[in-house]
Scaffold this motif. Structure first.
Motif, PDB file in Angstrom:
ATOM      1  N   GLU A 180       0.825  -1.204   0.000  1.00  0.00           N
ATOM      2  CA  GLU A 180       0.000   0.000   0.000  1.00  0.00           C
ATOM      3  C   GLU A 180       0.863   1.258   0.000  1.00  0.00           C
ATOM      4  OE1 GLU A 180      -3.430   2.256   2.607  1.00  0.00           O
ATOM      5  OE2 GLU A 180      -3.137   0.112   2.921  1.00  0.00           O
ATOM      6  N   ALA A 181       1.933   1.259   0.776  1.00  0.00           N
ATOM      7  CA  ALA A 181       2.817   2.425   0.825  1.00  0.00           C
ATOM      8  C   ALA A 181       3.492   2.670  -0.524  1.00  0.00           C
ATOM      9  CB  ALA A 181       3.872   2.240   1.921  1.00  0.00           C
ATOM     10  N   VAL A 182       3.924   1.617  -1.185  1.00  0.00           N
ATOM     11  CA  VAL A 182       4.573   1.768  -2.494  1.00  0.00           C
ATOM     12  C   VAL A 182       3.572   2.286  -3.525  1.00  0.00           C
ATOM     13  CG1 VAL A 182       5.605   0.478  -4.420  1.00  0.00           C
ATOM     14  CG2 VAL A 182       6.373   0.054  -2.079  1.00  0.00           C
ATOM     15  N   ILE A 183       2.377   1.724  -3.548  1.00  0.00           N
ATOM     16  CA  ILE A 183       1.358   2.151  -4.515  1.00  0.00           C
ATOM     17  C   ILE A 183       0.969   3.601  -4.263  1.00  0.00           C
ATOM     18  CG2 ILE A 183      -1.012   1.763  -5.307  1.00  0.00           C
ATOM     19  CD1 ILE A 183      -0.451  -1.277  -4.622  1.00  0.00           C
ATOM     20  N   ARG A 184       0.786   3.959  -2.998  1.00  0.00           N
ATOM     21  CA  ARG A 184       0.414   5.340  -2.670  1.00  0.00           C
ATOM     22  C   ARG A 184       1.524   6.305  -3.092  1.00  0.00           C
ATOM     23  NH1 ARG A 184      -2.944   8.405   1.600  1.00  0.00           N
ATOM     24  NH2 ARG A 184      -4.171   6.523   1.711  1.00  0.00           N
ATOM     25  N   LYS A 185       2.796   5.921  -2.904  1.00  0.00           N
ATOM     26  CA  LYS A 185       3.920   6.773  -3.303  1.00  0.00           C
ATOM     27  C   LYS A 185       3.858   7.064  -4.802  1.00  0.00           C
ATOM     28  CE  LYS A 185       8.051   5.212  -4.273  1.00  0.00           C
ATOM     29  NZ  LYS A 185       9.380   4.635  -4.290  1.00  0.00           N
ATOM     30  N   TYR A 186       3.652   6.024  -5.613  1.00  0.00           N
ATOM     31  CA  TYR A 186       3.574   6.220  -7.057  1.00  0.00           C
ATOM     32  C   TYR A 186       2.352   7.043  -7.447  1.00  0.00           C
ATOM     33  CZ  TYR A 186       7.511   3.373  -8.477  1.00  0.00           C
ATOM     34  OH  TYR A 186       8.777   2.903  -8.698  1.00  0.00           O
ATOM     35  N   ASP A 187       1.209   6.797  -6.806  1.00  0.00           N
ATOM     36  CA  ASP A 187      -0.010   7.532  -7.123  1.00  0.00           C
ATOM     37  C   ASP A 187       0.138   9.009  -6.774  1.00  0.00           C
ATOM     38  OD1 ASP A 187      -2.743   7.793  -7.995  1.00  0.00           O
ATOM     39  OD2 ASP A 187      -3.320   7.868  -5.885  1.00  0.00           O
ATOM     40  N   GLU A 188       0.676   9.305  -5.603  1.00  0.00           N
ATOM     41  CA  GLU A 188       0.841  10.706  -5.203  1.00  0.00           C
ATOM     42  C   GLU A 188       1.823  11.438  -6.114  1.00  0.00           C
ATOM     43  OE1 GLU A 188       1.822  10.392  -1.047  1.00  0.00           O
ATOM     44  OE2 GLU A 188      -0.281  10.092  -0.474  1.00  0.00           O
ATOM     45  N   ALA A 189       2.909  10.765  -6.501  1.00  0.00           N
ATOM     46  CA  ALA A 189       3.878  11.386  -7.412  1.00  0.00           C
ATOM     47  C   ALA A 189       3.235  11.634  -8.779  1.00  0.00           C
ATOM     48  CB  ALA A 189       5.115  10.507  -7.556  1.00  0.00           C
TER      49      ALA A 189
END
Length: 195
Positions: free
Chosen positions: A159-168
């Motif tokens: 979830e943290a990795v996916i959120r990082k890519y989505d926010e970027a």
């Protein structure tokens, strides 16, 4: 979106509201669009505007969507947005609540059916996508042997990795970097099973 947090659903009414197949499709379409009117969403889901408006009000009553700032000069249009970054349902909120557990199972089946249909559509249409997008698409299955704690930790990390890519990606798009961007569906499931 008003909140960057994930909304935790703990009540039966909200869980039933999002379990409705059309409401889930509307929520997903609104999440992708970020803001939209009932008319715009009705086009996407091929339903009557009045029906879409009704279901948006049900989602709003559950706190899942909210009115957004108008995006046009037409004051008659009502704009909507998700009220949070997403939502979650936690197993500990379902114990000792059979109605919540049943509604959660219904929700899970609805989401699974819609995710499978979305992936099947990609498979049917894959040759309409460029070779770059076909090569970038992911379809994998892993079968690790984990403890419940390890599975929970894996879920948090994913979830943290996916959120990082989505926010970027959202920040880049807001800055005008839209070249080559497409909506991407990423479905990851992790659950125990016995052969």
């Amino acid at each position: 979106m008003t909140s960057s947090e994930t909304r935790r659903i703990t009540d039966l009414g909200t869980l039933k509201a999002i379990s409705h197949p059309l409401r889930m499709r509307l929520y997903r379409a609104l999440f992708v669009a970020r803001t939209a009117t009932a008319s715009q969403l009705a086009e996407q889901v091929d339903e009557a505007v009045s029906l879409v408006s009704y279901h948006l009000r049900k989602l709003a009553a559950g706190g899942l969507v909210e009115e957004a700032e108008p995006q046009s000069a037409d004051g008659r249009e009502r704009w909507w947005q998700p009220s949070s970054y997403g939502f979650s349902i936690h197993e500990e909120d379902l114990k000792d609540a059979p109605e919540l557990a049943a509604a959660s199972a219904a929700f899970g089946r609805t989401v699974t059916e819609q995710r499978a249909a979305l992936h099947a559509r990609f498979l049917d249409e894959r040759l309409t996508w460029s070779e770059e997008w076909r090569s970038a698409s992911i379809s994998s299955e892993w079968l690790p042997r984990l403890t419940a704690g390890e599975l929970a930790a894996l879920g948090r990390e994913l979830e943290a990795v996916i959120r990082k890519y989505d926010e970027a990606a959202r920040a880049a798009e807001a800055a005008g970097d839209t070249e080559g961007r497409e909506n991407v569906a990423l479905h990851v499931h992790g659950f125990p099973y016995r052969p």
